[in-house]
Motif scaffolding. Sequence first.
Motif, PDB file in Angstrom:
ATOM      1  N   MET A  78       0.822  -1.207   0.000  1.00 52.00           N
ATOM      2  CA  MET A  78       0.000   0.000   0.000  1.00 52.00           C
ATOM      3  C   MET A  78       0.859   1.262   0.000  1.00 52.00           C
ATOM      4  O   MET A  78       0.490   2.269  -0.612  1.00 52.00           O
ATOM      5  N   THR A  79       1.992   1.222   0.672  1.00 54.76           N
ATOM      6  CA  THR A  79       2.840   2.416   0.798  1.00 54.76           C
ATOM      7  C   THR A  79       4.043   2.385  -0.134  1.00 54.76           C
ATOM      8  O   THR A  79       4.934   3.228  -0.014  1.00 54.76           O
ATOM      9  N   LEU A  80       4.074   1.427  -1.066  1.00 55.14           N
ATOM     10  CA  LEU A  80       5.247   1.275  -1.927  1.00 55.14           C
ATOM     11  C   LEU A  80       5.501   2.517  -2.767  1.00 55.14           C
ATOM     12  O   LEU A  80       6.652   2.897  -2.999  1.00 55.14           O
ATOM     13  N   ALA A  81       4.427   3.170  -3.223  1.00 52.41           N
ATOM     14  CA  ALA A  81       4.597   4.352  -4.070  1.00 52.41           C
ATOM     15  C   ALA A  81       5.151   5.545  -3.294  1.00 52.41           C
ATOM     16  O   ALA A  81       5.704   6.471  -3.898  1.00 52.41           O
ATOM     17  N   PHE A  82       5.014   5.543  -1.966  1.00 55.20           N
ATOM     18  CA  PHE A  82       5.463   6.675  -1.151  1.00 55.20           C
ATOM     19  C   PHE A  82       6.783   6.402  -0.440  1.00 55.20           C
ATOM     20  O   PHE A  82       7.358   7.318   0.153  1.00 55.20           O
ATOM     21  N   ASP A  83       7.253   5.160  -0.498  1.00 59.65           N
ATOM     22  CA  ASP A  83       8.495   4.813   0.184  1.00 59.65           C
ATOM     23  C   ASP A  83       9.698   5.228  -0.648  1.00 59.65           C
ATOM     24  O   ASP A  83       9.563   5.660  -1.795  1.00 59.65           O
ATOM     25  N   VAL A  84      10.865   5.071  -0.056  1.00 60.42           N
ATOM     26  CA  VAL A  84      12.106   5.372  -0.760  1.00 60.42           C
ATOM     27  C   VAL A  84      12.228   4.462  -1.974  1.00 60.42           C
ATOM     28  O   VAL A  84      12.058   3.247  -1.872  1.00 60.42           O
ATOM     29  N   LYS A  85      12.508   5.064  -3.133  1.00 64.69           N
ATOM     30  CA  LYS A  85      12.662   4.291  -4.360  1.00 64.69           C
ATOM     31  C   LYS A  85      14.032   3.628  -4.360  1.00 64.69           C
ATOM     32  O   LYS A  85      15.053   4.290  -4.321  1.00 64.69           O
ATOM     33  N   ARG A  86      14.043   2.308  -4.429  1.00 61.75           N
ATOM     34  CA  ARG A  86      15.266   1.550  -4.341  1.00 61.75           C
ATOM     35  C   ARG A  86      15.585   0.826  -5.637  1.00 61.75           C
ATOM     36  O   ARG A  86      14.733   0.684  -6.505  1.00 61.75           O
ATOM     37  N   LYS A  87      16.827   0.354  -5.717  1.00 63.53           N
ATOM     38  CA  LYS A  87      17.266  -0.307  -6.932  1.00 63.53           C
ATOM     39  C   LYS A  87      16.470  -1.571  -7.218  1.00 63.53           C
ATOM     40  O   LYS A  87      16.184  -1.893  -8.368  1.00 63.53           O
ATOM     41  N   ASP A  88      16.142  -2.314  -6.175  1.00 64.08           N
ATOM     42  CA  ASP A  88      15.474  -3.596  -6.370  1.00 64.08           C
ATOM     43  C   ASP A  88      13.969  -3.494  -6.107  1.00 64.08           C
ATOM     44  O   ASP A  88      13.368  -4.410  -5.557  1.00 64.08           O
ATOM     45  N   ILE A  89      13.367  -2.400  -6.534  1.00 60.28           N
ATOM     46  CA  ILE A  89      11.939  -2.208  -6.265  1.00 60.28           C
ATOM     47  C   ILE A  89      11.093  -3.250  -6.984  1.00 60.28           C
ATOM     48  O   ILE A  89      10.072  -3.711  -6.469  1.00 60.28           O
TER      49      ILE A  89
ATOM     50  N   ASP B 149      25.751   1.836   1.329  1.00 61.12           N
ATOM     51  CA  ASP B 149      24.658   1.254   2.080  1.00 61.12           C
ATOM     52  C   ASP B 149      24.740  -0.258   1.963  1.00 61.12           C
ATOM     53  O   ASP B 149      25.577  -0.802   1.259  1.00 61.12           O
ATOM     54  N   VAL B 150      23.867  -0.947   2.690  1.00 56.84           N
ATOM     55  CA  VAL B 150      23.899  -2.390   2.698  1.00 56.84           C
ATOM     56  C   VAL B 150      22.886  -2.951   1.713  1.00 56.84           C
ATOM     57  O   VAL B 150      21.780  -2.463   1.580  1.00 56.84           O
ATOM     58  N   ARG B 151      23.297  -3.994   1.003  1.00 57.18           N
ATOM     59  CA  ARG B 151      22.521  -4.724   0.010  1.00 57.18           C
ATOM     60  C   ARG B 151      22.016  -3.789  -1.072  1.00 57.18           C
ATOM     61  O   ARG B 151      22.355  -2.618  -1.145  1.00 57.18           O
ATOM     62  N   SER B 152      21.213  -4.297  -2.000  1.00 55.71           N
ATOM     63  CA  SER B 152      20.685  -3.475  -3.089  1.00 55.71           C
ATOM     64  C   SER B 152      19.455  -2.708  -2.643  1.00 55.71           C
ATOM     65  O   SER B 152      18.913  -1.921  -3.394  1.00 55.71           O
ATOM     66  N   ASP B 153      19.032  -2.956  -1.420  1.00 55.46           N
ATOM     67  CA  ASP B 153      17.825  -2.334  -0.902  1.00 55.46           C
ATOM     68  C   ASP B 153      18.097  -0.889  -0.532  1.00 55.46           C
ATOM     69  O   ASP B 153      17.981  -0.480   0.613  1.00 55.46           O
ATOM     70  N   VAL B 154      18.473  -0.102  -1.532  1.00 57.32           N
ATOM     71  CA  VAL B 154      18.847   1.289  -1.305  1.00 57.32           C
ATOM     72  C   VAL B 154      18.705   2.047  -2.603  1.00 57.32           C
ATOM     73  O   VAL B 154      18.730   1.471  -3.684  1.00 57.32           O
ATOM     74  N   GLU B 155      18.566   3.328  -2.499  1.00 58.77           N
ATOM     75  CA  GLU B 155      18.470   4.159  -3.685  1.00 58.77           C
ATOM     76  C   GLU B 155      19.771   4.165  -4.471  1.00 58.77           C
ATOM     77  O   GLU B 155      20.810   3.757  -3.977  1.00 58.77           O
ATOM     78  N   ASP B 156      19.708   4.659  -5.699  1.00 59.72           N
ATOM     79  CA  ASP B 156      20.932   4.883  -6.457  1.00 59.72           C
ATOM     80  C   ASP B 156      21.815   5.856  -5.702  1.00 59.72           C
ATOM     81  O   ASP B 156      21.361   6.879  -5.210  1.00 59.72           O
ATOM     82  N   SER B 157      23.095   5.525  -5.609  1.00 58.53           N
ATOM     83  CA  SER B 157      24.011   6.390  -4.884  1.00 58.53           C
ATOM     84  C   SER B 157      24.270   7.667  -5.650  1.00 58.53           C
ATOM     85  O   SER B 157      24.075   7.752  -6.849  1.00 58.53           O
ATOM     86  N   ASP B 158      24.718   8.639  -4.904  1.00 58.55           N
ATOM     87  CA  ASP B 158      25.001   9.942  -5.500  1.00 58.55           C
ATOM     88  C   ASP B 158      26.138   9.810  -6.499  1.00 58.55           C
ATOM     89  O   ASP B 158      27.205   9.324  -6.194  1.00 58.55           O
ATOM     90  N   ASP B 159      25.928  10.279  -7.732  1.00 58.02           N
ATOM     91  CA  ASP B 159      26.922  10.143  -8.785  1.00 58.02           C
ATOM     92  C   ASP B 159      27.538  11.482  -9.112  1.00 58.02           C
ATOM     93  O   ASP B 159      27.783  11.811 -10.263  1.00 58.02           O
ATOM     94  N   SER B 160      27.776  12.267  -8.075  1.00 57.99           N
ATOM     95  CA  SER B 160      28.317  13.584  -8.321  1.00 57.99           C
ATOM     96  C   SER B 160      29.682  13.511  -8.964  1.00 57.99           C
ATOM     97  O   SER B 160      30.001  14.261  -9.878  1.00 57.99           O
ATOM     98  N   GLY B 161      30.495  12.589  -8.496  1.00 62.48           N
ATOM     99  CA  GLY B 161      31.811  12.452  -9.090  1.00 62.48           C
ATOM    100  C   GLY B 161      31.749  11.969 -10.513  1.00 62.48           C
ATOM    101  O   GLY B 161      32.521  12.365 -11.373  1.00 62.48           O
ATOM    102  N   GLN B 162      30.796  11.082 -10.813  1.00 61.60           N
ATOM    103  CA  GLN B 162      30.674  10.560 -12.154  1.00 61.60           C
ATOM    104  C   GLN B 162      30.251  11.630 -13.133  1.00 61.60           C
ATOM    105  O   GLN B 162      30.631  11.616 -14.285  1.00 61.60           O
ATOM    106  N   GLY B 163      29.447  12.571 -12.639  1.00 58.27           N
ATOM    107  CA  GLY B 163      28.987  13.635 -13.526  1.00 58.27           C
ATOM    108  C   GLY B 163      30.162  14.441 -14.047  1.00 58.27           C
ATOM    109  O   GLY B 163      30.241  14.745 -15.240  1.00 58.27           O
TER     110      GLY B 163
END
Length: 371
Positions: free
Chosen positions: A178-189, A322-336
């Motif tokens: 029910m709350t999936l759309a409002f939770d933190v968007k993760r890589k393995d959603i 962060d631990v496991r894939s259960d996390v958002e995309d990391s900040d890619d400031s350096g990659q930019g």
Amino acid sequence: MEALLNQWLWRQEYWLPPGFTWEDMKETENVHYPRPSHLFFGIPCALILTGLRFIFERFVALPLSKKMGIREKYKRKPSNKPILEDFYSKNGKHPTELEILSLSAECNMHIRQVEHWFRYRRNQDRSSTTKKFCEASWRFIIYLISFLIGVAVLIDPLVSSLYWYYMLQLGFYSSMLMTLAFDVKRKDIKEQTVHHFATIFLITFSYCANYIRAGTLVMLLHDAADHFLELAKICNYSKWKRTCNILFVIFALVFIVTRLYLLPTRIIYSTYYYSMLRFQPFFGYYFFNALLMILQILHMIWAYMILQMLYRFTFTGKLGNDVRSDVEDSDDSGQGFKKSSEVEKKRGHRRSNNNCVSRKATENGVISNSH
């Protein structure tokens, strides 16, 4: 409604072995069997848990995050660029090098400015550390309570305790959807969504078909590792790196033992092989084992990610952001900056080549004119 469900959904030839009917599972004074209608309470249970989660995150987890020293970094807002905003919303958050070149020409901006704009825009959509801390705290509490209840039920399997254990699990995973759309968007959603649906179907079927023992063990094995993961996340957000690393190693070991060894060799093997020694194959048999295999495939995918992090931790001493894939995309400031510099080098190389060609053409023209 109940008659319609019994006619189309709860048909006994679907869910019960040949020779058994729902009449055989009627309650008596001494024996109580689970009924499909009992699961309707899972709906208000999901709503109650959703409300409790809001209260917990608002009045418990949020003040706790401040006491643990979590502070949000300043997020620079991107400038107002309608063309870039339109591209961001329609085509994606990570433009290719050719798209960056095209956008820089269209907006009359430097390539690095376009790269910076997309980085700032992505940071605006990235959830805050406080929000991730609150979510991890809530899941840690639920997983820990579920695990403790599962152990108690395993030791003393009373009928009433089994029912409430099932309602807690059904309500929790339903509230997660029910709350999936409002939770933190993760890589393995996508994997998480499939996992939640498969778990809900397993809980429902195992209860209705009286596979209570197998269903309870599956839920217990899942909860055995998850609360270590959420606690590791809490420590990671709080910058307790050493504690986070220790908890992640514990989580990885428990995850591998419970989901890659005990689940397939004890439960899936039992439901797939030993059940056929007593009953003939039926639809529910294939349905139940197919759901277990879906979960096992997801466990193997997550185990691969976990082993990658353990390998990196072994040789570098770091787990990553962060631990496991259960996390958002990391900040890619350096990659930019890296990508933009590469694009700049390519463009500069092309410019130098063009200048060389034009100089040669000019020299050839001068020479030919002089002759």
